[in-house]
Design an enzyme around this catalytic site. Structure first.
Site, mmCIF file in Angstrom:
data_model
loop_
_atom_site.group_PDB
_atom_site.id
_atom_site.type_symbol
_atom_site.label_atom_id
_atom_site.label_comp_id
_atom_site.label_asym_id
_atom_site.label_seq_id
_atom_site.Cartn_x
_atom_site.Cartn_y
_atom_site.Cartn_z
ATOM 1 N N ASP A 8 4.848 15.462 1.276
ATOM 2 C CA ASP A 8 4.686 14.178 0.574
ATOM 3 C C ASP A 8 3.413 13.478 1.088
ATOM 4 O OD1 ASP A 8 6.868 11.923 2.491
ATOM 5 O OD2 ASP A 8 5.745 13.687 3.154
ATOM 6 N N HIS A 237 4.023 14.002 13.768
ATOM 7 C CA HIS A 237 5.226 14.507 13.098
ATOM 8 C C HIS A 237 4.989 15.830 12.332
ATOM 9 C CE1 HIS A 237 6.849 10.527 13.955
ATOM 10 N NE2 HIS A 237 5.951 9.946 13.199
HETATM 11 O O1 RIB Z 1 9.338 10.323 10.026
HETATM 12 C C1 RIB Z 1 8.079 10.942 9.850
HETATM 13 C C2 RIB Z 1 8.022 11.684 8.546
HETATM 14 O O2 RIB Z 1 8.126 10.787 7.451
HETATM 15 C C3 RIB Z 1 6.671 12.409 8.348
HETATM 16 O O3 RIB Z 1 6.877 13.559 7.587
HETATM 17 C C4 RIB Z 1 5.863 11.417 7.575
HETATM 18 O O4 RIB Z 1 4.848 12.038 6.778
HETATM 19 C C5 RIB Z 1 6.912 10.831 6.685
HETATM 20 O O5 RIB Z 1 7.085 11.720 5.577
HETATM 21 CA CA CA Z 2 5.503 13.930 5.539
#
Ligand code: RIB
Ligand code: CA
Length: 302
Positions: A8, A237
């Protein structure tokens, strides 16, 4: 490694995709897009732009625009920016989306290469649950699902209980966790152990040509958000999810069954459980080695 990234994009998604492109051992079969940080239409447009930037014909297949059962969410534009790439204006990609839907692309790719395809969902995991609905053999044929999501011992980042991807579609993650597929969960227990600072993005900008300055540019808005919540850097992340798929030895994990709260005040909370297949939950990592590896690797993308 044959890899599909379900994404995303999203600033840290962009980092992950450019990181994957820099790894000669990764055969990036495609990107599948999902709502979350942005609308699924913005995610598809941004993914197509990132494919332009890596200069390869990687298919981008559009997926779910809303959660499996929950009502649609307002995108996290306050975190990733109005168009999902920080303060950058909407990019104009050269390529068109792939003809198949995300779930169709996932099912066909995994069926054509049984036991070989790693799938890294780094947004709400709706498309993977859809693929499991579409093809009952998907869970058995996929090599591994390495998912960015959840928080087992760590607090959440959207509520005190829930991590964003899981919060945005708890029902989908619960389907995947119950499926018996080989799942590794890369949650906030490890992803907040590595923060990228402004100086790190300066390093990336200095060593990576046009894509380096692009990453520096899109990081500003994202770093400002983290500063607003008291963190002097942004969580690694999504890139860490790919690093976990490639270098599991940099992490320590626990094998346990997990459930997800699908309603109530702690909706999106991932909990240890019994009575369903065990998955790998990453609980610690060699943060220094991961950060050094990531910065070295991502400055190779030209
Ligand atoms: O909590 C972090 C996640 O949420 C990552 O994938 C960031 O891109 C959002 O999608
Ligand atoms: Ca993400």
């Amino acid at each position: 490694m044959k890899l599909i990234i379900d994404t995303d994009p999203g600033v840290d998604d962009a980092l992950a995709i450019l990181y994957a492109a820099a790894d000669p051992e990764i055969e990036l079969l495609g990107l599948t897009t999902v709502f979350g940080n942005v609308t699924v239409e913005q995610a598809t447009r941004n993914a197509l732009h990132l494919v332009d930037r890596i200069g390869r014909d990687v298919p981008v297949a559009q997926g779910a625009g809303k959660p499996r059962l929950l009502p649609p969410f307002v995108p996290s534009h306050h975190v990733h920016g109005p168009e999902g790439l920080g303060s950058l204006a909407a990019p104009q990609p050269r390529r068109a989306p792939h003809a198949e839907s995300a779930a169709e692309f996932l099912c066909r790719s995994v069926r054509e290469h049984p036991g070989e395809v790693v799938v890294c969902p780094i947004g709400p995991i709706t498309n993977i649950a859809d693929a499991m609905d579409m093809d009952p053999a998907f869970a058995a044929n996929v090599r591994e699902i390495v998912v960015m999501g959840g928080a087992v011992d760590a607090p959440g980042n959207v509520t005190p209980f829930a991590e964003a991807n899981t919060y945005h579609d708890p029902h989908a993650l619960d389907v995947v966790l119950a499926s018996g597929a080989p799942v590794t969960m890369v949650g906030l227990d490890v992803t907040l152990k590595v923060l990228l600072t402004e100086t790190d993005f300066d390093f990336v900008a200095a060593g990576n040509g046009p894509n380096g300055s692009f990453l520096k540019e899109i990081s500003r808005f994202y770093l400002d958000f983290y500063k607003s919540i008291g963190l002097m850097g942004c969580g690694l992340h999504d890139p860490m999810t790919l690093i976990a798929a490639r270098y599991p030895e940099l992490f320590s994990s626990e094998r346990t069954a997990l459930t997800v709260d699908t309603d109530g005040p702690a909706i999106g909370k991932t909990r240890r459980a019994n009575g369903r297949p065990a998955v790998n939950v990453l609980l610690d990592c060699d943060a220094e080695a991961i950060k050094a590896h990531f910065l070295a690797a991502v400055t190779k993308v030209q």
